[in-house]
Design an enzyme around this catalytic site. Sequence first.
Site, mmCIF file in Angstrom:
data_model
loop_
_atom_site.group_PDB
_atom_site.id
_atom_site.type_symbol
_atom_site.label_atom_id
_atom_site.label_comp_id
_atom_site.label_asym_id
_atom_site.label_seq_id
_atom_site.Cartn_x
_atom_site.Cartn_y
_atom_site.Cartn_z
ATOM 1 N N LYS A 93 -27.324 -12.349 0.480
ATOM 2 C CA LYS A 93 -25.882 -12.515 0.537
ATOM 3 C C LYS A 93 -25.286 -10.709 0.339
ATOM 4 O O LYS A 93 -25.814 -9.963 -0.395
ATOM 5 C CB LYS A 93 -25.386 -13.106 -0.840
ATOM 6 N N ASP A 130 -33.636 -17.983 -3.245
ATOM 7 C CA ASP A 130 -32.719 -17.465 -4.083
ATOM 8 C C ASP A 130 -31.930 -16.892 -3.245
ATOM 9 O O ASP A 130 -31.807 -16.235 -2.909
ATOM 10 C CB ASP A 130 -32.249 -16.972 -5.331
ATOM 11 N N HIS A 131 -30.869 -17.944 -1.984
ATOM 12 C CA HIS A 131 -30.181 -17.732 -1.115
ATOM 13 C C HIS A 131 -29.516 -16.366 -2.126
ATOM 14 O O HIS A 131 -28.925 -15.662 -0.509
ATOM 15 C CB HIS A 131 -28.934 -19.091 -0.243
ATOM 16 N N HIS A 155 -29.465 -17.981 -9.877
ATOM 17 C CA HIS A 155 -28.337 -17.048 -9.331
ATOM 18 C C HIS A 155 -27.992 -16.060 -10.352
ATOM 19 O O HIS A 155 -27.978 -14.904 -10.507
ATOM 20 C CB HIS A 155 -27.616 -18.014 -9.150
HETATM 21 N N1 LIG Z 1 -28.632 -28.614 0.974
HETATM 22 C C1 LIG Z 1 -28.337 -27.840 0.674
HETATM 23 O O1 LIG Z 1 -27.259 -27.046 1.267
HETATM 24 C C2 LIG Z 1 -29.043 -26.669 0.049
HETATM 25 C C3 LIG Z 1 -29.115 -25.457 -1.144
HETATM 26 C C4 LIG Z 1 -30.018 -25.171 -1.234
HETATM 27 C C5 LIG Z 1 -31.117 -25.171 -1.693
HETATM 28 N N2 LIG Z 1 -31.725 -26.990 -1.318
HETATM 29 C C6 LIG Z 1 -32.832 -27.493 -1.880
HETATM 30 O O2 LIG Z 1 -33.633 -27.062 -0.167
HETATM 31 C C7 LIG Z 1 -34.597 -28.597 -0.760
HETATM 32 C C8 LIG Z 1 -33.756 -29.312 0.099
HETATM 33 O O3 LIG Z 1 -32.603 -30.114 0.304
HETATM 34 P P1 LIG Z 1 -31.904 -30.688 1.516
HETATM 35 O O4 LIG Z 1 -30.532 -30.938 1.033
HETATM 36 O O5 LIG Z 1 -32.007 -30.413 2.467
HETATM 37 O O6 LIG Z 1 -32.998 -32.601 1.144
HETATM 38 P P2 LIG Z 1 -32.066 -33.728 2.126
HETATM 39 O O7 LIG Z 1 -31.255 -34.001 2.651
HETATM 40 O O8 LIG Z 1 -32.927 -34.588 0.895
HETATM 41 O O9 LIG Z 1 -33.756 -33.862 3.052
HETATM 42 C C9 LIG Z 1 -34.885 -34.150 1.985
HETATM 43 C C10 LIG Z 1 -35.971 -34.149 3.456
HETATM 44 O O10 LIG Z 1 -36.952 -34.760 3.054
HETATM 45 C C11 LIG Z 1 -37.783 -35.433 3.878
HETATM 46 N N3 LIG Z 1 -38.825 -35.880 2.986
HETATM 47 C C12 LIG Z 1 -38.420 -36.207 1.917
HETATM 48 N N4 LIG Z 1 -39.319 -37.663 0.799
HETATM 49 C C13 LIG Z 1 -40.611 -37.180 2.133
HETATM 50 C C14 LIG Z 1 -41.861 -37.761 2.692
HETATM 51 N N5 LIG Z 1 -42.761 -38.680 1.311
HETATM 52 N N6 LIG Z 1 -42.130 -37.162 3.719
HETATM 53 C C15 LIG Z 1 -42.272 -36.762 4.751
HETATM 54 N N7 LIG Z 1 -40.487 -36.712 4.912
HETATM 55 C C16 LIG Z 1 -40.422 -36.728 3.172
HETATM 56 C C17 LIG Z 1 -36.616 -35.425 4.448
HETATM 57 O O11 LIG Z 1 -37.600 -36.934 5.586
HETATM 58 P P3 LIG Z 1 -36.776 -38.070 6.191
HETATM 59 O O12 LIG Z 1 -34.938 -38.397 5.708
HETATM 60 O O13 LIG Z 1 -37.529 -38.651 7.494
HETATM 61 O O14 LIG Z 1 -37.467 -39.469 5.162
HETATM 62 C C18 LIG Z 1 -35.948 -35.221 4.251
HETATM 63 O O15 LIG Z 1 -36.006 -34.109 5.547
HETATM 64 C C19 LIG Z 1 -34.467 -29.352 -2.018
HETATM 65 O O16 LIG Z 1 -35.329 -28.803 -2.592
HETATM 66 C C20 LIG Z 1 -33.031 -28.398 -2.376
HETATM 67 O O17 LIG Z 1 -32.943 -28.612 -4.173
HETATM 68 C C21 LIG Z 1 -30.493 -27.619 -0.315
#
Ligand SMILES: NC(=O)c1ccc[n+]([C@@H]2O[C@H](COP(=O)([O-])OP(=O)(O)OC[C@H]3O[C@@H](n4cnc5c(N)ncnc54)[C@H](OP(=O)(O)O)[C@@H]3O)[C@@H](O)[C@H]2O)c1
Length: 517
Positions: free
Chosen positions: A206, A201-202, A264
Amino acid sequence: MATAQLTISPEDLSKVPAGKVRLPEPTILVIFGASGDLTKRKLLPALYHLEQNGLLPREFAIVGVARRPLGNEFAADMRAGILEFGEAKEDDPHLESFVNKVRYFAMNFDDASGYEGLKAELDKIAKEFGIGGNRLFYLATAPEYFTGIIENLGVKGLAKPEHGSVRAVIEKPFGHDLDSARELNRQVNAVFAERQVFRIDHYLGKETVQNIMVFRFANGIFEPVWNRNYIDHVQITAAETLGVEGRGPFYEKAGALRDVVQNHVMELLSLVAMEPPVSFESQSVRLEKLKVWQAIPPIPITNAVRGQYGPGKIPGKNGEVEVIGYRQEERVNPNSGTETYAGVRLEIDNWRWAGVPFYVRAGKRMAKRATEISIQFKQPPLMIFNRNSGGECDIQPNVITMRIQPDEGISLRFGAKVPSTQNVSVCPVTMDFAYDKAFGKSSANGYERLLLDAMLGDQTLFAHRDGVETTWALYTPILEAWAAKTPSTFPNYDAGSWGPASADELLKRDGREWRKL
Ligand SMILES: NC(=O)c1ccc[n+]([C@@H]2O[C@H](COP(=O)([O-])OP(=O)(O)OC[C@H]3O[C@@H](n4cnc5c(N)ncnc54)[C@H](OP(=O)(O)O)[C@@H]3O)[C@@H](O)[C@H]2O)c1
């Protein structure tokens, strides 16, 4: 209101001991979902900052795993991400050597044979960099992939610490209700022992969040009044001005209670309410937090309110900006019942807190971006000032406010005599501690600290299985009741306001009101 500044002198600061440098063992960090937003914007910039500060081992490699065939393009993309979102310049001396440690492995998470290829690739990279058997798997993927990846890591022998430590960091959301969280825990613990699991939980990374414990337990003057005898109530606010930012389909399934309150906000609540742990060791801290959540009785549905924003105006860089309502957002159901605001009244049935309400709220498209905790103290038993009015101000109760973000700091509100030879009139003033004024701007985002801790095997700032299940158990009945009926009043607050009228009612019933931020 007048503001008195509390600053820390440079001489005092120089007395702060630097402490021992915590350096992880040689490790391969494997990021699943590495072509996603999180890796580029947060993880790689955080890792690079660790490298700049000499906090990564010399024998270290990052292996990004995702579906697209990126090859060397991945390292170049991460380099661009570090320059855009991190604190690096093109000519930064560490940049090239760091990027040389970044590799990519393309596979489909659903394809079991891919994990054999991954294992061979990791062994090869380990040899190349002289790393040995330590592996840190970071699941930065959508939650539906968590179990498949973990199961395959188990089956293909990647989860077994043969010649080193193997750990797994799991991103949020960890489950979407009690049953799913239990099932996920069961599947995770079938492969990894709890000491190998780092539920992230980022918020906990902090500085301001970690400082809650320091404020309470490294100072002698607050703890004696930190209880039901002196505190009237506590408010926790997590307000964003942002809407769903194109993530409509994700948010439709989440909502404010799942996305922010269950994790959070409950983390913040536990840090404010916990008993002093016997040490700052992970077991002690996590146990005290768990005890807080376990002492919260079931929340009556009448103590939870929900809202959804309609169109309105929010503060922008150059004045107010008109924004659309939630139901008009891209890929959102035009009759959506998802809440973009949640407010809850909780109690903690233990000796310290019995009878002290905790009011928590989280919302999108609020009037201001602010995450803060306010501890509101009881008034003195007899008010001898401003009695027959004549005073310029109302006498206000003392409040300690911890600003988690932005404008990180802590303030104390108290009454002071307004200078006058005629009468004694009391007005509220604040003493304020601002992080940036005292220590300079800290560039560390939560991920930096948490990635380092995970590599070191320190679980203090990560969620434990029991904690996650306890907080889900509290909120699942509310989520189920809400899911059963879309309120006819939605949307019930304007974007750029402080939420629905029902949230004000929740406090008004107790003769209280939300703090104006
Ligand atoms: N973004 C944030 O700031 C943030 C903050 C807090 C928590 N999170 C959490 O972190 C996690 C990731 O978030 P994100 O925003 O980075 O997600 P995202 O941008 O949707 O990225 C998803 C990733 O998963 C890969 N992927 C999806 N299906 C796949 C499959 N079948 N096989 C292999 N690779 C696959 C995609 O690769 P391809 O594009 O190559 O398909 C991509 O690298 C989530 O659980 C989210 O809730 C994110």
